[in-house]
Design a protein around this motif. Structure first.
Motif, PDB file in Angstrom:
ATOM      1  N   THR A   3     124.431   4.635  38.221  1.00  0.00           N
ATOM      2  CA  THR A   3     123.156   4.011  37.887  1.00  0.00           C
ATOM      3  C   THR A   3     123.234   3.305  36.542  1.00  0.00           C
ATOM      4  N   SER A   4     123.859   3.938  35.567  1.00  0.00           N
ATOM      5  CA  SER A   4     123.992   3.321  34.242  1.00  0.00           C
ATOM      6  C   SER A   4     124.841   2.056  34.308  1.00  0.00           C
ATOM      7  N   CYS A   7     122.719  -0.698  35.933  1.00  0.00           N
ATOM      8  CA  CYS A   7     121.711  -1.205  34.998  1.00  0.00           C
ATOM      9  C   CYS A   7     122.346  -2.095  33.928  1.00  0.00           C
ATOM     10  N   ALA A  49     116.377   5.940  34.463  1.00  0.00           N
ATOM     11  CA  ALA A  49     117.021   5.356  35.641  1.00  0.00           C
ATOM     12  C   ALA A  49     117.649   6.437  36.506  1.00  0.00           C
ATOM     13  N   ASP A  50     118.282   7.436  35.887  1.00  0.00           N
ATOM     14  CA  ASP A  50     118.865   8.533  36.668  1.00  0.00           C
ATOM     15  C   ASP A  50     117.785   9.331  37.381  1.00  0.00           C
ATOM     16  N   ILE A  52     114.861   8.178  38.333  1.00  0.00           N
ATOM     17  CA  ILE A  52     114.335   7.365  39.429  1.00  0.00           C
ATOM     18  C   ILE A  52     115.310   7.350  40.606  1.00  0.00           C
ATOM     19  N   SER A  53     116.597   7.236  40.316  1.00  0.00           N
ATOM     20  CA  SER A  53     117.565   7.228  41.421  1.00  0.00           C
ATOM     21  C   SER A  53     117.589   8.583  42.132  1.00  0.00           C
ATOM     22  N   ASP A  54     117.441   9.662  41.391  1.00  0.00           N
ATOM     23  CA  ASP A  54     117.351  10.982  42.030  1.00  0.00           C
ATOM     24  C   ASP A  54     116.086  11.085  42.880  1.00  0.00           C
ATOM     25  N   VAL A  56     114.566   8.645  44.420  1.00  0.00           N
ATOM     26  CA  VAL A  56     114.645   7.795  45.609  1.00  0.00           C
ATOM     27  C   VAL A  56     115.677   8.292  46.607  1.00  0.00           C
ATOM     28  N   PHE A  57     116.820   8.758  46.133  1.00  0.00           N
ATOM     29  CA  PHE A  57     117.935   9.021  47.033  1.00  0.00           C
ATOM     30  C   PHE A  57     118.131  10.479  47.433  1.00  0.00           C
ATOM     31  N   LYS A  58     117.347  11.399  46.938  1.00  0.00           N
ATOM     32  CA  LYS A  58     117.512  12.802  47.325  1.00  0.00           C
ATOM     33  C   LYS A  58     116.515  13.159  48.436  1.00  0.00           C
TER      34      LYS A  58
END
Length: 151
Positions: A3-4, A7, A49-50, A52-54, A56-58
């Protein structure tokens, strides 16, 4: 980590576009593009960002949202049932109360149509209108319709 990197790549691409826009002497637009380009980098550096990604994707997070939705639905159903029971018992009781209310309103509502509640000054005008319009048949029909509907 991914994710980093993503970004940072987005920010670098945005800053490149901003530089090209500034080269074309469109400084206001270049500044706006640079501002938008720095947002993903800022999100990555703060750790949002981490998160948000967690989010959305978990799958467990989505299951959690589903559990919250079921809980909210149960609250709404419970409140609706409480409100319905507070209004008054069964359907038969509610129908009886509504019929009693209509029966109580009907005599008062039909009194003005019979002429009992009108002032004496208004009654001759009504008779004059009835004579000029052709008779009382029209008023009798109207009164019958009103009585039929309980008005």
């Amino acid at each position: 980590m991914l994710t980093s990197t993503l970004c940072a790549a987005l920010s670098a691409a945005g800053l490149g576009i901003a530089a090209m826009t500034a080269y074309r002497k469109r400084f206001l637009a270049a500044t706006r593009i640079a501002a938008y380009a720095l947002v993903p980098l800022g999100l990555a550096m703060t750790g949002i960002a981490d998160w948000i990604s967690d989010l959305v994707f978990k799958p467990s997070v989505w299951l959690g949202f589903g559990v919250l939705a079921v809980s909210a639905l149960l609250f709404v159903i419970c409140r609706a049932v409480e409100r319905r029971s507070e209004e008054g018992g069964t359907r038969k009781e509610r129908r009886a109360a509504a019929a009693a209310q209509r029966a109580a309103l009907a005599p008062e509502a039909s009194a003005p149509s019979l002429g009992g509640a009108q002032a004496p000054a208004q009654q001759p005008r009504r008779k004059a209108k009835a004579k000029t319009s052709g008779g009382g048949d029209e008023f009798a029909d109207i009164e019958a319709i009103l009585k039929k509907h309980g008005i």
